[in-house]
Design an enzyme around this catalytic site. Sequence first.
Site, PDB file in Angstrom:
ATOM      1  N   ASP A  98       0.842  -1.197   0.000  1.00 28.22           N
ATOM      2  CA  ASP A  98       0.000   0.000   0.000  1.00 28.22           C
ATOM      3  C   ASP A  98       0.877   1.246   0.000  1.00 28.22           C
ATOM      4  OD1 ASP A  98      -2.819   1.181   0.427  1.00 28.22           O
ATOM      5  OD2 ASP A  98      -1.597   2.162   1.964  1.00 28.22           O
ATOM      6  N   LYS A 108      -2.636   6.244  -4.414  1.00 26.01           N
ATOM      7  CA  LYS A 108      -3.783   7.125  -4.158  1.00 26.01           C
ATOM      8  C   LYS A 108      -3.630   8.488  -4.832  1.00 26.01           C
ATOM      9  CE  LYS A 108      -3.878   4.933   0.383  1.00 26.01           C
ATOM     10  NZ  LYS A 108      -2.521   4.330   0.343  1.00 26.01           N
ATOM     11  N   HIS A 161      -7.843   9.314  -2.171  1.00 25.42           N
ATOM     12  CA  HIS A 161      -7.336   9.238  -0.803  1.00 25.42           C
ATOM     13  C   HIS A 161      -8.329   9.789   0.222  1.00 25.42           C
ATOM     14  CE1 HIS A 161      -3.223   9.182   1.460  1.00 25.42           C
ATOM     15  NE2 HIS A 161      -4.186   8.759   2.228  1.00 25.42           N
ATOM     16  N   TYR A 198       2.939   9.976   1.228  1.00 21.60           N
ATOM     17  CA  TYR A 198       3.869   9.354   2.160  1.00 21.60           C
ATOM     18  C   TYR A 198       5.330   9.705   1.840  1.00 21.60           C
ATOM     19  CZ  TYR A 198      -0.236   6.385   3.045  1.00 21.60           C
ATOM     20  OH  TYR A 198      -1.499   5.917   3.317  1.00 21.60           O
TER      21      TYR A 198
END
Length: 307
Positions: A46, A76, A109, A51
């Site tokens: 994932d 996402k 997201h 991130y």
Amino acid sequence: MAVKSYKLNNGTFMPEVGLGTWRGNDDGALVQTVKTAVEMGYRHIDCAPYYANQRDIGKALKEVQVPRKELFIVSKIYEHNHRPELVEGALDHILDELQLDYLDVLLMHWPFAVKPEVGFTEDYGAEDIENVPIMDTWKAMEALVDKGKVRTIGVSNFNKTILEKMLPQCRILPATNQMEIHPYCQEQELVDFCKNNNIVVTAYRPLGGYEVNVMDDELIKRIADAHSCTPAQVALSWERARGIVVIPKSSNPLRLKQNLEEFVALTPDEMCMIGNIKSHERNCDPGRDFKELKWIFHPDEAECPVI
């Protein structure tokens, strides 16, 4: 070890256990963590551009000796790329970072948008929230399935009210809804709704963590002692027994192995006791900071915007 998979509504299969990567590079070891995980048998990774570690993940995936078709990679679209004309470029950036030709699932997201100039940050104000209808973004994502850049699409942090309004308008239905789920944030009504509409549920932060101390819960610890296992194994097994995909994060090889392989057969009474935990705590809730976003997790207190 073969990991159980769930058949998505497009016919592909999502592994029941994946590797979460939010803050996965805080110790600078993400490349090795991903390689170790894949060597252990993880196939579901994932990711998200927010991130800020997808280049490390891409590097690791290039170095592992596993065919691309055996991997299941999720990423996402972040809030500042919700305008339809920005969606494909956002995906191209994801694919470039991950060094991939396609994604298995592309998620929206969050169900709200911010102005493009905000970028990848949570440091924005109410004046930066932008009214981009969810379906405008979704239709642009559907087009990416048509182009073969993603195998299917899904959502993240979507409540039942949003989905009820959205589903009748979809040409391609969401394959999964990724949401915060753990014993202190159980979301049973939403889980049931998703299952009834053939949407696989994925649990992020399945162990709580940060400000939510599920692992210190006395009931969870007593059940762990009864099964000679860890509280984390109890929480993950409870979620998996509910038919939920889990994406726990760890860089510790032993915990990676436990999370993937060691399913604990909880008794019906134990499942019920965990299900009856009264504590309700959530890590992620933008409505805490902005009344304009209260509707995301508190639809009874604020009206959902135009879908």
